[in-house]
Design an enzyme around this catalytic site. Structure first.
Site, PDB file in Angstrom:
ATOM      1  N   LYS A  83     -15.536  34.580  15.882  1.00 30.91           N
ATOM      2  CA  LYS A  83     -13.990  33.553  16.314  1.00 30.91           C
ATOM      3  C   LYS A  83     -13.489  34.876  16.950  1.00 30.91           C
ATOM      4  O   LYS A  83     -13.733  36.264  17.239  1.00 30.91           O
ATOM      5  CB  LYS A  83     -13.035  34.430  14.863  1.00 30.91           C
ATOM      6  CG  LYS A  83     -11.632  33.411  14.731  1.00 30.91           C
ATOM      7  CD  LYS A  83     -11.393  33.600  13.448  1.00 30.91           C
ATOM      8  CE  LYS A  83      -9.639  32.834  13.191  1.00 30.91           C
ATOM      9  NZ  LYS A  83      -8.830  32.760  12.511  1.00 30.91           N
TER      10      LYS A  83
HETATM   11  C1  E4P Z   1      -6.558  30.420  11.411  1.00 28.44           C
HETATM   12  O1  E4P Z   1      -7.963  30.558  11.797  1.00 28.44           O
HETATM   13  C2  E4P Z   1      -5.483  30.775  11.202  1.00 28.44           C
HETATM   14  O2  E4P Z   1      -6.347  32.315  10.258  1.00 28.44           O
HETATM   15  C3  E4P Z   1      -4.437  31.011  10.057  1.00 28.44           C
HETATM   16  O3  E4P Z   1      -4.449  29.677  10.233  1.00 28.44           O
HETATM   17  C4  E4P Z   1      -3.593  31.493  10.994  1.00 28.44           C
HETATM   18  O4  E4P Z   1      -2.328  31.453  10.189  1.00 28.44           O
HETATM   19  P1  E4P Z   1      -1.544  30.925   9.751  1.00 28.44           P
HETATM   20  O5  E4P Z   1      -0.532  31.407  11.067  1.00 28.44           O
HETATM   21  O6  E4P Z   1       0.085  31.514   8.965  1.00 28.44           O
HETATM   22  O7  E4P Z   1      -1.165  33.227  10.368  1.00 28.44           O
END
Ligand code: E4P
Length: 214
Positions: A83
């Site tokens: 990522k």
């Molecule tokens: C996705 O890859 C992220 O980890 C996640 O969906 C972020 O979510 P949040 O905005 O609720 O922290």
């Protein structure tokens, strides 16, 4: 549509895995920090629980550092997806890792143009954050529709991984908007089947059945 769990809590991932309906996992540095398990150990344990793409985010900021860290993460297990942040350095890294056949998830996407750039860099997944856009009064789900249109217009194969999902209606809208994957906090995953008419309908069926038997 694929369903991923957005969590680094092993108990949640294990419980979700038991349903047989989870296709993968996304983590991020905040979730990993909260879980309190050493990063690589945590990733390997997640890979044992779910046989699907497991996103592991780099924690460096320059392309050479991200490339090195990304390769190290990818070596841990065949299911690891690296990522990367949606920055110039992140996209340079994305191109380099993609050229070596390493799968990538480009994260923190907030516009169609960013999503187009990530696709050009060969991203396997793009992660638009719908909840965080809604939080600042913008249209998170409109972004999913926009990216779907851009990718379809130009034939990009990057998968739209709808992220920052906060409630079941986000999931409903993601399905309608043509998202490829939804990544869900465990709490939202648990709510996916909830409907008052399902509950009352089942209670009525059971009651009628008991009455007949009586
Ligand atoms: C996705 O890859 C992220 O980890 C996640 O969906 C972020 O979510 P949040 O905005 O609720 O922290």
């Amino acid at each position: 549509m694929k369903l991923f769990i957005d969590s680094a809590e092993l108990s949640e991932i294990e419980a979700a895995a038991k349903t047989g309906l989870i296709d993968g996992v996304t983590t991020n540095p905040s979730l990993v920090a909260k879980a309190g398990v050493p990063f690589e150990k945590l990733l390997l344990r997640i890979c044992e629980l779910i046989d699907g793409p497991i996103s592991a985010e780099v924690t460096t900021l320059t392309a050479p550092e991200m490339i090195a860290q990304g390769k190290q993460l990818a070596k841990l297990h065949k299911n690891i997806v690296v990522k990367l942040p949606l920055t110039w350095e992140g996209l340079k890294t994305c191109s380099a890792l993609s050229a070596e056949g390493i799968r990538t998830n480009v994260t923190l996407c907030f516009s169609e143009v960013q999503a187009m750039m990530a696709a050009k860099a060969g991203a396997t997944y793009i992660s638009p954050f719908v909840g965080r856009l809604d939080d600042i009064g913008q249209d998170g789900m409109g972004l999913i529709r926009g990216i779907r249109q851009v990718y379809d217009n130009y034939g990009y194969e990057t998968r739209i991984l709808v992220a920052s999902i906060r409630h079941v209606d986000h999931m409903r809208q993601s399905v309608l908007a043509g998202g490829d994957v939804g990544t869900l906090p465990y709490k939202v995953f648990q709510q996916l089947l909830s409907h008052p008419l399902t509950d009352s309908g089942l209670a009525r069926f059971m009651k009628d059945w008991e009455t007949m038997k009586g």
